[in-house]
Every structure is written in structure tokens, then in C-alpha cells.
Design a protein around this motif. Structure first.
Motif, PDB file in Angstrom:
ATOM      1  N   SER A  21       0.822  -1.212   0.000  1.00 39.60           N
ATOM      2  CA  SER A  21       0.000   0.000   0.000  1.00 39.60           C
ATOM      3  C   SER A  21       0.861   1.268   0.000  1.00 39.60           C
ATOM      4  N   LEU A  22       2.107   1.162   0.471  1.00 40.76           N
ATOM      5  CA  LEU A  22       2.998   2.318   0.544  1.00 40.76           C
ATOM      6  C   LEU A  22       4.019   2.361  -0.588  1.00 40.76           C
ATOM      7  N   PHE A  23       3.921   1.428  -1.508  1.00 44.09           N
ATOM      8  CA  PHE A  23       4.978   1.235  -2.496  1.00 44.09           C
ATOM      9  C   PHE A  23       5.318   2.494  -3.285  1.00 44.09           C
ATOM     10  N   PRO A  30       6.557  11.004   5.789  1.00 35.85           N
ATOM     11  CA  PRO A  30       6.241   9.990   6.807  1.00 35.85           C
ATOM     12  C   PRO A  30       5.918   8.627   6.187  1.00 35.85           C
ATOM     13  N   SER A  31       5.184   8.615   5.085  1.00 33.30           N
ATOM     14  CA  SER A  31       4.866   7.335   4.422  1.00 33.30           C
ATOM     15  C   SER A  31       6.111   6.694   3.837  1.00 33.30           C
ATOM     16  N   GLY A  32       6.974   7.493   3.253  1.00 29.79           N
ATOM     17  CA  GLY A  32       8.214   6.971   2.688  1.00 29.79           C
ATOM     18  C   GLY A  32       9.125   6.395   3.756  1.00 29.79           C
ATOM     19  N   GLU A  33       9.188   7.060   4.899  1.00 28.78           N
ATOM     20  CA  GLU A  33      10.002   6.555   6.004  1.00 28.78           C
ATOM     21  C   GLU A  33       9.422   5.268   6.578  1.00 28.78           C
ATOM     22  N   LYS A  34       8.099   5.203   6.650  1.00 26.69           N
ATOM     23  CA  LYS A  34       7.457   3.977   7.132  1.00 26.69           C
ATOM     24  C   LYS A  34       7.761   2.823   6.172  1.00 26.69           C
ATOM     25  N   LEU A  35       7.726   3.103   4.884  1.00 23.90           N
ATOM     26  CA  LEU A  35       8.043   2.088   3.879  1.00 23.90           C
ATOM     27  C   LEU A  35       9.474   1.577   4.069  1.00 23.90           C
ATOM     28  N   GLU A  36      10.423   2.491   4.270  1.00 25.46           N
ATOM     29  CA  GLU A  36      11.818   2.085   4.480  1.00 25.46           C
ATOM     30  C   GLU A  36      11.968   1.193   5.706  1.00 25.46           C
ATOM     31  N   ILE A  37      11.324   1.567   6.790  1.00 31.93           N
ATOM     32  CA  ILE A  37      11.428   0.789   8.032  1.00 31.93           C
ATOM     33  C   ILE A  37      10.791  -0.587   7.853  1.00 31.93           C
ATOM     34  N   LEU A  38       9.609  -0.629   7.243  1.00 27.12           N
ATOM     35  CA  LEU A  38       8.943  -1.920   7.017  1.00 27.12           C
ATOM     36  C   LEU A  38       9.778  -2.819   6.117  1.00 27.12           C
ATOM     37  N   ALA A  39      10.358  -2.237   5.073  1.00 22.75           N
ATOM     38  CA  ALA A  39      11.187  -3.029   4.160  1.00 22.75           C
ATOM     39  C   ALA A  39      12.389  -3.623   4.902  1.00 22.75           C
ATOM     40  N   THR A  40      12.976  -2.857   5.797  1.00 20.70           N
ATOM     41  CA  THR A  40      14.103  -3.357   6.589  1.00 20.70           C
ATOM     42  C   THR A  40      13.663  -4.477   7.517  1.00 20.70           C
ATOM     43  N   LEU A  41      12.527  -4.306   8.168  1.00 14.52           N
ATOM     44  CA  LEU A  41      12.014  -5.346   9.060  1.00 14.52           C
ATOM     45  C   LEU A  41      11.718  -6.633   8.286  1.00 14.52           C
ATOM     46  N   VAL A  42      11.107  -6.491   7.115  1.00  5.92           N
ATOM     47  CA  VAL A  42      10.789  -7.658   6.290  1.00  5.92           C
ATOM     48  C   VAL A  42      12.074  -8.342   5.834  1.00  5.92           C
ATOM     49  N   GLU A  43      13.067  -7.565   5.436  1.00  9.58           N
ATOM     50  CA  GLU A  43      14.333  -8.140   4.991  1.00  9.58           C
ATOM     51  C   GLU A  43      14.985  -8.975   6.093  1.00  9.58           C
TER      52      GLU A  43
END
Length: 100
Positions: A21-23, A30-43
Motif C-alpha cells: 500500500s505504501l509502495f 512519513p509514508s516513505g520513512e514507514k516504507l523504508e522501516i517496514l522493508a528493513t524489518l521484512v528483509e
């Protein structure tokens, strides 16, 4: 931003949905930063729960050849042009034949 560690497969699936949803989020928002954090957690979760083994050298060569629709003979010609000895080429071919 309500972020938490990914501990279960359900958490993982939810994080993937959120990433989707944030792609298209813009950087430095704020949405871009959330995307970066989520991507790191998923990785990190994927590295721990779904590790990908590195291919053997022969598997990597086969993938390279297949992805470029290149035959083995063209590959061998390229090795010879670069000065690779016939002995090494023959060893590589023996290994390729075992896999194929």
C-alpha cells in the motif's frame, strides 16, 4: 507510525500488505520513512526464516547462460579468448554435464 518487530508469519504477511500500500510513497515523507522501516524489518525476517543459499559456481554459470539464451559453446569460446586453460574448461564441462 505504529511499527513493531515482525515475529510471526501473520506479522510478516501484514507487513507485506502495508508495504504494497505504501509502495509509491515519496522519499522523505512519513509514508516513505514507514516504507523504508517496514522493508528493513521484512528483509531481516526473510533472512532469518527464508534464507536463500548462494548458488554453486556451476549453478551461477548455468543461470547466466539460460537467462541470456546463450549456449555453452559461446561461453567456452569466451573463456578461451580470455586465456582460460583447456584443463579448467574441461573440468567445468565435466561439472556442467553432471548437473544437466
Amino acid at each position: 507510525m505504529n511499527l513493531r518487530p515482525i515475529k510471526t508469519d501473520n506479522d510478516y504477511q501484514q507487513a507485506l500488505q502495508e508495504i504494497e500500500s505504501l509502495f509509491d510513497a515519496e522519499l522523505n515523507t512519513p509514508s516513505g520513512e514507514k516504507l523504508e522501516i517496514l522493508a528493513t524489518l521484512v528483509e531481516v525476517y526473510e533472512q532469518e526464516h527464508y534464507p536463500i543459499e548462494l548458488p554453486t559456481p556451476i549453478e551461477a554459470i548455468l543461470y547466466h547462460l539460460e537467462s541470456r539464451h546463450q549456449g555453452v559453446s559461446l561461453f567456452i569460446e569466451g573463456l578461451k579468448r580470455r586465456g582460460v586453460s583447456d584443463e579448467i574448461i574441461n573440468e567445468a564441462l565435466t561439472d556442467l554435464v553432471k548437473i544437466i
